[in-house]
Design an enzyme around this catalytic site. Structure first.
Site, PDB file in Angstrom:
ATOM      1  N   GLU A  53       0.858  -1.193   0.000  1.00 58.09           N
ATOM      2  CA  GLU A  53       0.000   0.000   0.000  1.00 58.09           C
ATOM      3  C   GLU A  53       0.886   1.232   0.000  1.00 58.09           C
ATOM      4  OE1 GLU A  53      -2.576   2.428   3.325  1.00 58.09           O
ATOM      5  OE2 GLU A  53      -2.770   0.246   3.325  1.00 58.09           O
ATOM      6  N   LYS A 113     -10.903  -1.623   7.279  1.00 61.05           N
ATOM      7  CA  LYS A 113      -9.605  -1.423   7.917  1.00 61.05           C
ATOM      8  C   LYS A 113      -9.857  -0.978   9.362  1.00 61.05           C
ATOM      9  CE  LYS A 113      -5.808   1.954   7.621  1.00 61.05           C
ATOM     10  NZ  LYS A 113      -5.154   2.948   6.740  1.00 61.05           N
ATOM     11  N   ARG A 161       0.557  10.505   0.852  1.00 58.40           N
ATOM     12  CA  ARG A 161       0.959  11.524   1.826  1.00 58.40           C
ATOM     13  C   ARG A 161       2.129  12.371   1.352  1.00 58.40           C
ATOM     14  NH1 ARG A 161       1.307   8.007   7.440  1.00 58.40           N
ATOM     15  NH2 ARG A 161      -0.802   7.116   7.398  1.00 58.40           N
TER      16      ARG A 161
END
Length: 210
Positions: free
Chosen positions: A43, A130, A47
């Site tokens: 993943e 999640k 950011r």
């Protein structure tokens, strides 16, 4: 969109390195190190300014199935999928993000931190979420408490998990996969420690298979 879709995309992978990569120049060596360590998925978090290019480079690496993380808006979903993301992960539940993922045909894993948020995800037709941030929320006891009244849900716990905590999460029946950043930290990347990334990845992947 359900856990079957995500499980198919992950193809049995149960450890998901969560990567915050500051420079696109690191993407190739990082992908090589992860794949050499046995990782089959990763993943890439949205950011950093280079996140799209990092995702694109890593997605082109034949040994990895790459998704986008920290996706907050529909516009980011579109950019991530265009860059090659095979799945999308979000820190929270957002209807517009889920809808855009459905439109583009990619599995989405929204973050939840409570039974209320989990029920919202279920109403949206999702059965994989999640648990985030997993350890600060209470770790395995919290996961087990949520799993009991929602036996149809599969979890991808992420947040505060390290190598020592990994086996307990993998042993939980409701856990589909575990996300973590300890295998490739900012410090590892800054120092170019790709051999250490490979070692830590191999250790995690080997543990997930036992």
């Amino acid at each position: 969109m359900n856990d079957t879709d995500l499980a198919s995309v992950l193809d049995g992978a149960r450890v998901m390195p969560v990567l915050t990569v500051p420079s696109a120049a690191m993407a190739g060596p990082l992908a090589d190190a992860l794949a050499a360590g046995g990782a089959r998925c990763a993943e890439v978090t949205f950011r950093t300014p280079d996140a799209e290019q990092v995702l694109k480079t890593m997605a082109a690496h034949g040994g990895l199935t790459v998704g986008a993380g920290t996706v907050l808006t529909p516009e980011q979903v579109a950019r991530a999928v265009a860059a090659g993301a095979r799945f999308v992960v979000s820190p929270g539940f957002d209807e517009a993000v889920v809808a855009t993922c459905r439109e583009l045909g990619v599995p989405v894993v929204p973050g939840i931190a409570s039974a209320t948020e989990l029920m919202r995800a279920l109403r949206a037709g999702l059965d994989t979420v999640k648990l985030f941030p997993a350890e600060p929320l209470g770790g395995i006891p919290m996961l087990s408490a949520l799993a009991a009244p929602f036996p149809q849900v599969r979890f991808v716990p992420t947040g505060g998990i390290d190598a020592a905590r990994l086996p307990a999460y993998l042993a939980a029946p409701a856990v589909l996969a575990v996300g973590g950043s300890w295998m490739a930290t900012a410090a590892h990347l800054e120092r170019g420690e790709y051999g250490e990334i490979r070692r830590l990845t191999a250790e995690a992947v080997h543990g997930s298979a036992t």
